[in-house]
Design a protein around this motif. Sequence first.
Motif, PDB file in Angstrom:
ATOM      1  N   TYR B  30       0.841  -1.195   0.000  1.00 15.68           N
ATOM      2  CA  TYR B  30       0.000   0.000   0.000  1.00 15.68           C
ATOM      3  C   TYR B  30       0.877   1.246   0.000  1.00 15.68           C
ATOM      4  O   TYR B  30       1.145   1.827   1.040  1.00 15.68           O
ATOM      5  CB  TYR B  30      -0.921  -0.042   1.226  1.00 15.68           C
ATOM      6  N   PRO B  31       1.283   1.649  -1.197  1.00 16.24           N
ATOM      7  CA  PRO B  31       2.174   2.809  -1.290  1.00 16.24           C
ATOM      8  C   PRO B  31       1.423   4.103  -1.004  1.00 16.24           C
ATOM      9  O   PRO B  31       0.190   4.159  -1.094  1.00 16.24           O
ATOM     10  CB  PRO B  31       2.632   2.775  -2.749  1.00 16.24           C
ATOM     11  N   SER B  32       2.138   5.161  -0.701  1.00 17.68           N
ATOM     12  CA  SER B  32       1.536   6.485  -0.631  1.00 17.68           C
ATOM     13  C   SER B  32       1.238   6.961  -2.052  1.00 17.68           C
ATOM     14  O   SER B  32       1.957   6.620  -2.997  1.00 17.68           O
ATOM     15  CB  SER B  32       2.501   7.468   0.036  1.00 17.68           C
ATOM     16  N   LEU B  33       0.180   7.745  -2.183  1.00 18.80           N
ATOM     17  CA  LEU B  33      -0.239   8.245  -3.495  1.00 18.80           C
ATOM     18  C   LEU B  33      -0.208   9.765  -3.508  1.00 18.80           C
ATOM     19  O   LEU B  33      -0.509  10.403  -2.487  1.00 18.80           O
ATOM     20  CB  LEU B  33      -1.649   7.751  -3.833  1.00 18.80           C
ATOM     21  N   PHE B  34       0.130  10.326  -4.650  1.00 19.52           N
ATOM     22  CA  PHE B  34       0.342  11.768  -4.759  1.00 19.52           C
ATOM     23  C   PHE B  34      -0.262  12.303  -6.052  1.00 19.52           C
ATOM     24  O   PHE B  34      -0.357  11.592  -7.053  1.00 19.52           O
ATOM     25  CB  PHE B  34       1.845  12.097  -4.788  1.00 19.52           C
ATOM     26  N   TRP B  35      -0.626  13.563  -6.014  1.00 15.23           N
ATOM     27  CA  TRP B  35      -0.879  14.346  -7.215  1.00 15.23           C
ATOM     28  C   TRP B  35       0.083  15.513  -7.217  1.00 15.23           C
ATOM     29  O   TRP B  35       0.214  16.234  -6.218  1.00 15.23           O
ATOM     30  CB  TRP B  35      -2.314  14.870  -7.265  1.00 15.23           C
ATOM     31  N   TYR B  36       0.782  15.659  -8.351  1.00 13.87           N
ATOM     32  CA  TYR B  36       1.676  16.790  -8.573  1.00 13.87           C
ATOM     33  C   TYR B  36       1.122  17.617  -9.732  1.00 13.87           C
ATOM     34  O   TYR B  36       0.478  17.081 -10.638  1.00 13.87           O
ATOM     35  CB  TYR B  36       3.088  16.333  -8.919  1.00 13.87           C
ATOM     36  N   VAL B  37       1.435  18.909  -9.718  1.00 12.28           N
ATOM     37  CA  VAL B  37       1.004  19.799 -10.797  1.00 12.28           C
ATOM     38  C   VAL B  37       2.227  20.498 -11.376  1.00 12.28           C
ATOM     39  O   VAL B  37       3.162  20.844 -10.640  1.00 12.28           O
ATOM     40  CB  VAL B  37      -0.047  20.816 -10.300  1.00 12.28           C
ATOM     41  N   GLN B  38       2.223  20.642 -12.693  1.00  8.87           N
ATOM     42  CA  GLN B  38       3.345  21.297 -13.377  1.00  8.87           C
ATOM     43  C   GLN B  38       2.800  22.422 -14.239  1.00  8.87           C
ATOM     44  O   GLN B  38       2.074  22.179 -15.214  1.00  8.87           O
ATOM     45  CB  GLN B  38       4.105  20.289 -14.224  1.00  8.87           C
ATOM     46  N   TYR B  39       3.156  23.641 -13.889  1.00 10.49           N
ATOM     47  CA  TYR B  39       2.776  24.798 -14.693  1.00 10.49           C
ATOM     48  C   TYR B  39       3.800  24.984 -15.807  1.00 10.49           C
ATOM     49  O   TYR B  39       4.946  24.527 -15.693  1.00 10.49           O
ATOM     50  CB  TYR B  39       2.671  26.036 -13.818  1.00 10.49           C
ATOM     51  N   PRO B  40       3.424  25.630 -16.895  1.00  9.07           N
ATOM     52  CA  PRO B  40       4.326  25.757 -18.058  1.00  9.07           C
ATOM     53  C   PRO B  40       5.701  26.275 -17.678  1.00  9.07           C
ATOM     54  O   PRO B  40       5.825  27.294 -16.994  1.00  9.07           O
ATOM     55  CB  PRO B  40       3.568  26.746 -18.947  1.00  9.07           C
ATOM     56  N   GLY B  41       6.715  25.553 -18.116  1.00  8.40           N
ATOM     57  CA  GLY B  41       8.091  25.976 -17.895  1.00  8.40           C
ATOM     58  C   GLY B  41       8.607  25.814 -16.484  1.00  8.40           C
ATOM     59  O   GLY B  41       9.683  26.322 -16.159  1.00  8.40           O
ATOM     60  N   GLU B  42       7.867  25.100 -15.644  1.00  9.92           N
ATOM     61  CA  GLU B  42       8.274  24.956 -14.243  1.00  9.92           C
ATOM     62  C   GLU B  42       8.481  23.500 -13.857  1.00  9.92           C
ATOM     63  O   GLU B  42       8.189  22.587 -14.628  1.00  9.92           O
ATOM     64  CB  GLU B  42       7.231  25.590 -13.329  1.00  9.92           C
ATOM     65  N   GLY B  43       8.986  23.310 -12.635  1.00  9.63           N
ATOM     66  CA  GLY B  43       9.114  21.965 -12.086  1.00  9.63           C
ATOM     67  C   GLY B  43       7.784  21.494 -11.528  1.00  9.63           C
ATOM     68  O   GLY B  43       6.743  22.131 -11.736  1.00  9.63           O
ATOM     69  N   LEU B  44       7.805  20.383 -10.807  1.00 11.12           N
ATOM     70  CA  LEU B  44       6.586  19.810 -10.251  1.00 11.12           C
ATOM     71  C   LEU B  44       6.330  20.354  -8.849  1.00 11.12           C
ATOM     72  O   LEU B  44       7.248  20.446  -8.034  1.00 11.12           O
ATOM     73  CB  LEU B  44       6.698  18.286 -10.174  1.00 11.12           C
ATOM     74  N   GLN B  45       5.057  20.665  -8.596  1.00  8.84           N
ATOM     75  CA  GLN B  45       4.658  21.090  -7.258  1.00  8.84           C
ATOM     76  C   GLN B  45       3.740  20.034  -6.663  1.00  8.84           C
ATOM     77  O   GLN B  45       2.836  19.538  -7.342  1.00  8.84           O
ATOM     78  CB  GLN B  45       3.903  22.419  -7.319  1.00  8.84           C
ATOM     79  N   LEU B  46       3.967  19.713  -5.402  1.00 10.74           N
ATOM     80  CA  LEU B  46       3.086  18.780  -4.720  1.00 10.74           C
ATOM     81  C   LEU B  46       1.713  19.427  -4.545  1.00 10.74           C
ATOM     82  O   LEU B  46       1.603  20.526  -4.009  1.00 10.74           O
ATOM     83  CB  LEU B  46       3.660  18.418  -3.353  1.00 10.74           C
ATOM     84  N   LEU B  47       0.668  18.732  -4.997  1.00 15.54           N
ATOM     85  CA  LEU B  47      -0.684  19.256  -4.862  1.00 15.54           C
ATOM     86  C   LEU B  47      -1.365  18.649  -3.640  1.00 15.54           C
ATOM     87  O   LEU B  47      -1.910  19.364  -2.798  1.00 15.54           O
ATOM     88  CB  LEU B  47      -1.496  18.953  -6.125  1.00 15.54           C
ATOM     89  N   LEU B  48      -1.332  17.313  -3.542  1.00 12.95           N
ATOM     90  CA  LEU B  48      -1.909  16.654  -2.378  1.00 12.95           C
ATOM     91  C   LEU B  48      -1.399  15.225  -2.310  1.00 12.95           C
ATOM     92  O   LEU B  48      -0.819  14.718  -3.275  1.00 12.95           O
ATOM     93  CB  LEU B  48      -3.439  16.682  -2.420  1.00 12.95           C
ATOM     94  N   LYS B  49      -1.643  14.587  -1.154  1.00 11.29           N
ATOM     95  CA  LYS B  49      -1.177  13.221  -0.973  1.00 11.29           C
ATOM     96  C   LYS B  49      -2.114  12.464  -0.039  1.00 11.29           C
ATOM     97  O   LYS B  49      -2.893  13.074   0.706  1.00 11.29           O
ATOM     98  CB  LYS B  49       0.242  13.213  -0.413  1.00 11.29           C
ATOM     99  N   ALA B  50      -2.015  11.132  -0.097  1.00 10.92           N
ATOM    100  CA  ALA B  50      -2.749  10.264   0.822  1.00 10.92           C
ATOM    101  C   ALA B  50      -1.874   9.049   1.095  1.00 10.92           C
ATOM    102  O   ALA B  50      -1.185   8.550   0.195  1.00 10.92           O
ATOM    103  CB  ALA B  50      -4.083   9.835   0.227  1.00 10.92           C
ATOM    104  N   THR B  51      -1.891   8.590   2.327  1.00  8.00           N
ATOM    105  CA  THR B  51      -0.929   7.567   2.708  1.00  8.00           C
ATOM    106  C   THR B  51      -1.538   6.198   2.972  1.00  8.00           C
ATOM    107  O   THR B  51      -0.805   5.205   3.036  1.00  8.00           O
ATOM    108  CB  THR B  51      -0.162   7.996   3.968  1.00  8.00           C
ATOM    109  N   LYS B  52      -2.865   6.112   3.130  1.00  9.29           N
ATOM    110  CA  LYS B  52      -3.462   4.805   3.371  1.00  9.29           C
ATOM    111  C   LYS B  52      -4.897   4.798   2.863  1.00  9.29           C
ATOM    112  O   LYS B  52      -5.474   5.836   2.540  1.00  9.29           O
ATOM    113  CB  LYS B  52      -3.431   4.466   4.861  1.00  9.29           C
ATOM    114  N   ALA B  53      -5.462   3.619   2.808  1.00  5.32           N
ATOM    115  CA  ALA B  53      -6.802   3.441   2.256  1.00  5.32           C
ATOM    116  C   ALA B  53      -7.807   4.341   2.966  1.00  5.32           C
ATOM    117  O   ALA B  53      -7.764   4.506   4.187  1.00  5.32           O
ATOM    118  CB  ALA B  53      -7.215   1.984   2.383  1.00  5.32           C
ATOM    119  N   ASP B  54      -8.676   4.957   2.153  1.00  2.28           N
ATOM    120  CA  ASP B  54      -9.752   5.839   2.594  1.00  2.28           C
ATOM    121  C   ASP B  54      -9.268   7.219   3.035  1.00  2.28           C
ATOM    122  O   ASP B  54     -10.096   8.073   3.380  1.00  2.28           O
ATOM    123  CB  ASP B  54     -10.601   5.204   3.708  1.00  2.28           C
TER     124      ASP B  54
END
Lengths: 114, 109
Positions: B30-54
């Motif tokens: 059960y890995p941690s899950l993430f959403w990252y966002v990348q705006y034009p010409g930039e690196g990745l920014q952490l948007l949100l995360k969840a570490t376990k079911a539910d």
Amino acid sequence: DAGVTQSPTHLIKTRGQQVTLRCSPKSGHDTVSWYQQALGQGPQFIFQYYEEEERQRGNFPDRFSGHQFPNYSSELNVNALLLGDSALYLCASSARTALVETQYFGPGTRLLVL
Amino acid sequence: GNSVTQMEGPVTLSEEAFLTINCTYTATGYPSLFWYVQYPGEGLQLLLKATKADDKGSNKGFEATYRKETTSFHLEKGSVQVSDSAVYFCALNDYKLSFGAGTTVTVRA
């Protein structure tokens, strides 16, 4: 508090040359990971450094090598550059002892190989 | 091996529309899950995360729930703005991040 920093921001090289990219992790972080992001694709894991040693490696040839220094900063070296090495190279840092290890990214170095 | 499959884009929406980006994963454990966002010409920014079911991660009006039974982590936002135009990446962490291909979202005024 400075985030992850990378240098240079842009780089142009020719085939066969060698390049070194640099990364300073976020304050309090001890682990550095490197990723390659080709245009229009998701980042691909290259390798990860912790305690000055390469701990994990993705599916990249030996032309890609790295180093981590005692202050946790890191370098990525690529030898014998190929046209296909043109990409955005992203460095991410994290804290190995954190409850949930979360990687924070720098702005990247855009490498163009001609 | 572990992998992430993400809804293909591009996605074009009008301001104030509802956004959903589908993400499913394959993993041992059960890995941690993430959403990252990348705006034009930039690196990745952490948007949100969840570490376990539910677990529900949330940030800036975006939400995603870790669904073990459907192995999914879909991203949602109820009312998008032009400033949400970016590329969104779903990722799982098993010492390294494994990313989806990214979904390009364009919000029109």
